[in-house]
Design an enzyme around this catalytic site. Structure first.
Site, mmCIF file in Angstrom:
data_model
loop_
_atom_site.group_PDB
_atom_site.id
_atom_site.type_symbol
_atom_site.label_atom_id
_atom_site.label_comp_id
_atom_site.label_asym_id
_atom_site.label_seq_id
_atom_site.Cartn_x
_atom_site.Cartn_y
_atom_site.Cartn_z
ATOM 1 N N GLU A 132 70.949 -7.937 -4.136
ATOM 2 C CA GLU A 132 71.273 -9.155 -3.392
ATOM 3 C C GLU A 132 70.420 -10.262 -3.987
ATOM 4 O O GLU A 132 69.192 -10.173 -4.000
ATOM 5 C CB GLU A 132 70.975 -8.950 -1.901
ATOM 6 N N CYS A 175 67.660 -16.140 2.209
ATOM 7 C CA CYS A 175 68.758 -16.179 1.244
ATOM 8 C C CYS A 175 70.026 -16.708 1.891
ATOM 9 O O CYS A 175 70.930 -17.188 1.215
ATOM 10 C CB CYS A 175 69.005 -14.799 0.650
#
Length: 1003
Positions: free
Chosen positions: A763, A797
Site C-alpha cells: 500500500e 495515506c
C-alpha cells in the site's frame, strides 16, 4: 420506536390521582380539537404543504425521499435545479406516489415551463411548511409572532437558528447576534402591555423576554474529551451574555443537544451558575431530555446542586429531538444506546421526572415541554395536588407543533411559553426536518391524534418498554458482522477521560527504557541502538530500540523456518483463539497503548483510540475469516472426491509504517500468523516502541517461539537483505511509493536457492480528493474536509490533499474552509484540546516546509497557520487557485497541506479528481442523486466516501486499499485479504473400486 409493553409506571396515588389526570387530559383534548378529530381539522385545509405532511404519514418510502429533497432544497439556486432534483428524488421505483405528485412530475425537461412550475409549487409548499414551525425569518416578522402570542396570553422563548458553528468567527457571531437580539427584544418589550398571566407570578414581575441558546455554539472546538478547555472557552462568552441579559432585563435558557455534549454542558453550567456573580440569578434555565436513560439521575444531581446553590433556576423538561441520531451513533460505535428503545418508556420516564421536579419546586422551577396531552395533564394534576406556586411551573410547546394545546392550556390560566425558532430557512432546515420527523413518526402523540387512535388508548398511563427499566442492563446491539467489533472509547464519559489521563501519566514515567529485538522467543541485545523521540517535544526520548544486524536477521529466518514446520500444522481454530486473546489484550490495554501513540507518534488521543479498536478488530475479523477458509470446499461428483483447500506460504516479512503504528502492523502481522505463516515484524524506526508493545501482546496471547519475531533495524541494510532473502515467501509493506516500488522490483528477482516467486502486497499512499458540488451541505462538507485534511496533521495515506469545488459554491466554501481551519488548535498531542499535532520528525517537517515554499510559487496561499517553535510542527496550510497539473495537485505531500481546485461542472470535477497516478480514497459531498450515482461508477478510488470524511476505514465495513500507483494487493480488512497469504490446492481422489463408490444415497 415501538409500543411493546412490560410494566406500568409506578405511581403514588397520594401524589398522582389517575382519575384526575384522565379528567384533565380529556378536557385538554376536547378543547384542543373543538370536539372534532385533528384529522378532520387537518383535512379542511389540504394545501400543498399539508399534502406533503399527509402523504409522508402514510408512505414511509416517500417520507424518506421527500425529507431528503426538502433537506437540500435551500442549496438549489434555480428553478431548473429544483425541478431536476424533484424528479431525481421522487422518480424512484420502490416509492409509490400519490396522483397529485405524479402530476407534478409530468415534465420532460427541468428547464421547461412545466418543470419550472413544478419547482415553484414545491418551493412554495416547503417555504409555507417551514413558516409553520419557524416564527420568522426577520426580527420584524418574529415580533409580529410574539405580539400575537401575547394577545393570546402566551409568552415566548427565542431560539436563533443556525447554531451549528464550525468556526470561531461563527461562534463570536452567534454571541453577538444574541447580544443584539436581547437588546432589540427588550427595547420592543417596553411597548408591550403587561399580560398578568405570563408577566407576573405570585406578585413578582417576570422577564418579558427570554432567549434560548446552545452551549456548543459558543465554541467551535467544543469537545467532550477536552471538558476543561471547552468549559473555559464557552464560559467566557456565556458570562458576557448573562451580564448583558441582566442589564437589559432578559432571561436566558440553555438548551440540551446531542448526548455526547450532555455531561460537559451540565458540568459547565453547574460551575458557572454557582459563581458569586451569577449565584443569585433565578432567570436562567437549562434543559433535560427524558429519552435519555440517565436523565432521571441527572435531575437528582441538579436538585442536590440547586439546594447547595440556594436559588432556583428553571429546568425545562422535554422528551428529546435526536432519538434517531443517538441510536445510529451508538450502533455505529458499538456503544450502549443512551436513549430508551421505546417511545412509551420515554413517556413513562417523563412522568416520573415531572413528579420529581415538581416535588422539589422550592429548589427548581419546572417548565414542562410536551405536545402530549397526557403528559401535560399529569403535570397539572401534580401541581394542583401539591398546590405549587405559579412561579414554580409553566408549560411549553414548540411553535407550530401544538398550537391548539397551547391555547387550551392558556385558557385554563396556566403560563404557556412557546419555543420560537427565528432565522433564515437554510440554517433552519435541520430544525424543520426534526419537526417533520417528529410530526410524522408513528409513535408521536400528534401522529396518533390524527390517526383516530381511541381516546382511552391515547390518554392511558405510559408503560416501560421491554429492556428499558432501570433494572435492565443496557448492552450494545449485537453486530451483524462475522465478529464482534471493539468499541472506541466514549470520551463523553468522565471515567473514560480519567483512565486516559492516568495512563498518560503512567506511561510518561516509563519513557526512555530500552527495547530489544525478539528472536526465537528471546530478547536479544544489540550493539547498535536508535532513540525514539516524542515529536511534540524532541528532547524527550520515548525509548531506545536495539537494531538487529544481518547476522541476527539470519538467526530470525532460521528460527522462523524451524517454527513453521509445527505452526503450519496447528489447527486454524487454535490460531484464531490466540488472535482473539490478542484482541482482548489490546482492548484491555487500550489507554496505555493510546498513551504510547501520543508520545511516540504525536497522535492526539481521539485518533490513537480509534487505532486500538482497528487493531483489535483486525485480530477478531481475521480469526473469523480463517475459520471460514479452513473448511474444505467440496465439489464431489459420483465416484470422485474433489476438495479445494489452502496451505500457508511460509515466512512473511512485515514492513510497517509509522503513521498507523499499531493498527497497520497488527493487521499485517496477524493476517500472516492466523493463516499459518511465520512473521518477521520490521517496524518503522520512528514508532518501533509501539511495535514492541504489540509484540509483547502477541507473545502473551500465546504465539509460540519463532512464529512471530520483532526485528527493528535499518531498512537500507537489514530490510534490503530480508526482501531479497530466498527463504522469505512474502513481503507485506505499507509506506512510500519509492520504497514500495523498490521492494516490488527486488522481490521479483529470483535468488540462488529460491524455489518460489515472492508475493508482494504493498500500500503506497494516495493523492486523495473530495468533490464538493452545488447541492452539498456546506456545514457538513467544510467539517469533513477539515477533518480529512488535517486530522493527524495530514499524515494518513487516506488524508484529503485536494478538494475540488464546483464554481457556483467555490467562494463561500473557501471562505468557511479557511475560517474553520483557523479555528483548529495546533499543539502538543498530549493536550486534549489539540486537533493538529506535530509531524513525525525533522525530515518530514523540512520536506513539508519545502513543499509549501514551492506551492507559494504555483498557487495562491489562502492560509498558513503558525505553529509552535518547539517540536516538529507545521501549521495547516491551504492553497487556492491550484492548477490540476501542478506539483501541489499531483504529488503526495503527507502533511497538513490542502489544495483547493475549481471545477465548472460535475464532469470536470470528476476528471480533475481522477487526474493523478493514485487511486486510494476519495469523497463526495452532494445531495444530487445523479451525481452520487455517477461518482459510484466513475470515481477511480479504492474507497469512496459519500457525505462523510474520507479517513478512518473500519475493518470489514470498509475494507481498505487502492489501485493504480496506490498499491497492489487485496483490501486490508476485507474478505479477500487472507487469500494472499495462502496457497490454494485442489485434491481429487478417484474413490471408485470395481464399479463401487462409497457415496451416500447410492445402493
Amino acid at each position: 420506536m415501538g409500543f411493546e409493553r412490560a410494566s406500568v409506571i409506578e405511581s403514588d396515588p397520594q401524589i398522582v390521582d389517575e382519575t384526575r389526570i384522565r379528567a384533565i387530559a380529556t378536557e385538554l383534548l376536547a378543547e384542543s380539537t373543538g370536539g372534532r378529530s385533528l384529522l378532520a381539522k387537518m383535512q379542511d385545509q389540504l394545501r400543498w404543504d399539508d399534502k406533503l405532511l399527509s402523504w409522508t404519514m402514510d408512505n414511509p418510502g416517500l417520507r424518506v425521499q421527500l425529507f431528503r429533497l426538502i433537506d437540500c432544497l435551500p442549496a438549489l439556486t434555480t428553478k431548473a435545479e429544483v425541478a431536476r432534483h424533484l424528479q431525481e428524488y421522487l422518480s424512484v421505483e420502490d416509492v409509490e406516489l400519490p396522483p397529485a405528485l405524479k402530476g407534478l412530475l409530468n415534465f420532460t425537461a427541468a428547464d421547461s415551463m412545466a418543470g419550472k412550475a413544478a419547482a415553484t409549487t414545491l418551493s412554495t409548499a416547503v417555504e409555507t411548511l417551514a413558516r409553520k414551525y419557524i416564527a420568522g425569518s426577520t426580527l420584524k416578522e418574529t415580533r409580529k409572532t410574539i405580539e400575537k402570542l401575547r394577545r393570546q396570553s402566551m409568552t415566548f422563548t427565542m431560539d436563533v437558528l443556525g447554531e451549528a458553528v464550525i468556526t470561531e468567527t461563527e461562534a463570536q457571531a452567534y454571541l453577538d447576534q444574541y447580544l443584539t437580539l436581547t437588546t432589540q427584544l427588550t427595547e420592543a418589550s417596553q411597548t408591550w402591555s403587561t399580560v398578568p398571566q405570563v408577566d407576573r407570578a405570585d406578585g413578582v414581575a417576570l422577564s418579558k423576554v427570554q432567549v434560548t441558546v446552545k452551549l456548543t455554539a459558543f465554541y467551535s472546538q467544543f469537545d467532550p474529551l477536552d471538558v476543561a478547555g471547552s468549559q473555559a472557552k464557552v464560559s467566557d462568552r456565556i458570562r458576557l451574555l448573562l451580564r448583558h441579559a441582566k442589564d437589559v432585563g432578559a432571561a436566558v435558557h440553555f438548551d440540551m443537544e446531542q448526548y455526547r455534549y450532555k455531561a460537559a454542558t451540565l458540568t459547565t453550567l453547574k460551575a458557572l451558575l454557582k459563581e458569586a456573580e451569577f449565584c443569585d440569578r433565578t432567570d436562567i434555565g437549562l434543559t433535560l431530555q427524558a429519552y435519555l436513560r440517565d436523565s432521571y439521575s441527572d435531575l437528582q444531581g441538579i436538585i442536590a446542586w440547586a439546594k447547595e446553590r440556594g436559588n432556583p433556576i428553571t429546568v425545562r423538561l422535554v422528551k428529546g429531538a435526536y432519538w434517531d441520531q443517538e441510536t445510529i451513533i451508538a450502533r455505529q460505535n458499538h456503544w450502549s444506546t443512551p436513549v430508551y428503545n421505546h417511545k412509551s418508556s420515554t413517556d413513562a420516564n417523563f412522568e416520573r421526572m415531572t413528579r420529581l421536579l415538581l416535588e422539589n419546586h422550592q429548589h427548581l422551577y419546572a417548565a414542562i415541554g410536551s405536545h402530549n396531552v397526557r403528559s401535560q395533564a399529569h403535570a397539572i394534576a401534580i401541581a394542583e395536588t401539591l398546590e405549587i406556586p405559579q412561579r414554580s411551573i409553566e408549560f411549553q410547546v414548540l411553535y407550530g407543533m401544538a398550537d391548539n394545546l397551547a391555547t387550551a392550556l392558556a385558557k385554563r390560566g396556566h403560563r404557556v411559553r412557546v419555543y420560537c425558532p427565528y432565522g433564515d430557512l437554510i440554517p433552519g432546515m435541520a430544525y424543520l426536518i426534526r419537526r417533520l420527523l417528529e410530526n410524522t413518526a408513528n409513535s408521536s402523540f400528534l401522529r396518533q391524534s390524527v390517526s383516530n387512535v381511541a381516546a382511552d388508548e391515547l390518554l392511558a398511563p405510559p408503560v416501560w418498554g421491554e429492556g428499558d427499566t432501570d433494572r435492565d442492563k443496557v448492552q450494545p446491539e449485537e453486530s451483524r458482522l462475522s465478529f464482534h467489533p471493539v468499541a472506541d472509547t466514549d470520551f463523553a464519559i468522565a471515567i473514560a477521560r480519567d483512565q486516559a489521563t492516568k495512563a498518560l501519566e503512567t506511561v510518561q514515567q516509563q519513557l526512555g527504557q530500552p527495547y530489544w529485538p525478539l528472536i526465537n522467543g528471546e530478547l536479544v541485545q544489540t550493539e547498535n541502538t536508535l532513540p525514539s523521540v516524542n515529536p511534540s517535544v524532541p528532547t524527550e526520548i520515548v525509548g531506545v530500540v536495539g537494531q538487529v544486524t544481518i547476522d541476527q536477521a539470519e538467526d530470525a529466518i532460521a528460527a522462523a523456518k524451524a517454527a513453521f514446520a509445527t505452526w503450519k500444522k496447528t489447527p486454524a481454530s487454535e490460531r484464531a483463539h490466540i488472535l482473539r486473546r490478542a484482541a482482548d489484550l489490546l482492548d484491555q490495554r487500550r489507554h496505555e497503548l493510546n498513551a504510547w501513540m501520543v508520545f511516540e507518534a504525536g497522535k492526539p488521543l481521539h485518533q490513537a483510540d480509534a487505532e486500538v479498536s482497528e487493531a483489535a478488530d483486525f485480530c477478531r475479523y481475521y480469526a473469523a475469516e480463517m475459520e471460514r477458509l479452513e473448511a474444505e470446499v467440496i465439489y464431489d461428483v459420483a465416484g470422485e472426491c474433489d476438495r479445494y483447500l489452502y496451505r500457508p506460504k511460509g515466512i512473511v516479512l512485515v514492513i510497517s509504517p509509522w503513521n498507523f503504528p499499531l493498527a497497520i502492523p497488527t493487521g499485517m502481522t496477524v493476517a500472516a500468523l492466523v493463516t499459518g505463516n511465520c512473521a518477521l515484524l520490521k517496524p518503522a524506526a520512528a514508532t518501533a516502541v509501539i511495535a514492541a508493545k504489540l509484540t509483547e501482546i502477541l507473545v502473551e496471547a500465546g504465539i509460540p517461539k519463532g512464529v512471530c519475531q520483532y526485528i527493528p533495524g535499518p531498512g537500507s541494510t537489514v530490510g534490503s537483505h530480508l526482501v531479497k532473502h530466498p527463504d522469505v515467501h512474502m513481503i507485506v509493506f505499507t509506506g512510500s511509493q519509492d520504497v514500495g516500488c523498490q521492494i516490488y522490483a527486488s522481490a521479483a528477482i529470483l535468488q540462488p536457492g529460491q524455489r518460489h516467486l515472492k508475493r508482494v502486497v504493498a500500500e503506497m499512499g494516495g493523492k486523495n480528493a473530495i468533490i464538493v458540488d452545488e447541492s452539498s451541505d456546506l456545514d457538513q462538507a467544510v467539517q469533513g474536509v477539515v477533518y480529512s485534511a488535517f486530522g493527524y496533521s495530514g499524515q494518513k495515506c487516506s488524508a484529503c490533499s485536494r478538494v475540488v469545488v464546483l464554481a457556483s459554491v467555490y467562494e463561500p466554501f473557501v471562505a468557511r474552509l479557511v475560517e474553520a481551519t483557523k479555528s483548529l488548535n495546533v499543539g502538543q498531542a498530549i493536550d486534549p484540546s489539540t486537533k493538529v499535532g506535530p509531524v513525525i520528525d525533522a525530515a518530514a517537517q523540512a520536506r513539508i516546509r519545502q513543499v509549501i515554499a514551492q506551492g507559494k510559487t504555483e498557487a495562491t496561499l489562502a492560509l498558513e497557520l503558525p505553529a509552535p517553535d518547539i517540536g516538529y510542527f507545521v501549521g495547516p496550510t491551504i492553497f487556492t487557485d491550484v492548477d490540476p497539473q501542478s506539483s501541489l495537485a499531483q504529488e503526495e505531500i503527507f502533511g497538513p497541506v490542502l489544495s483547493v481546485l475549481k471545477a465548472q461542472n460535475f464532469d470536470q470535477a470528476l476528471e480533475i479528481a481522477n487526474g493523478t497516478n493514485y487511486a486510494l480514497t476519495g469523497g463526495l459531498y452532494s445531495r444530487t442523486p445523479s451525481h452520487i450515482d455517477q461518482a459510484k461508477a466513475e470515481f477511480e478510488v479504492g474507497n469512496l466516501y459519500i457525505n462523510r470524511s474520507i479517513t478512518g476505514a473500519i475493518v470489514s465495513r470498509q475494507p481498505f486499499g487502492g489501485f493504480k500507483l496506490s498499491g497492489v494487493g487485496s483490501k486490508a480488512g476485507g474478505p479477500d485479504y487472507l487469500l494472499q497469504f495462502l496457497e490454494p490446492r485442489t485434491v481429487t481422489e478417484n474413490i471408485q473400486r470395481q464399479g463401487f463408490a462409497p457415496i451416500a444415497g447410492m445402493d
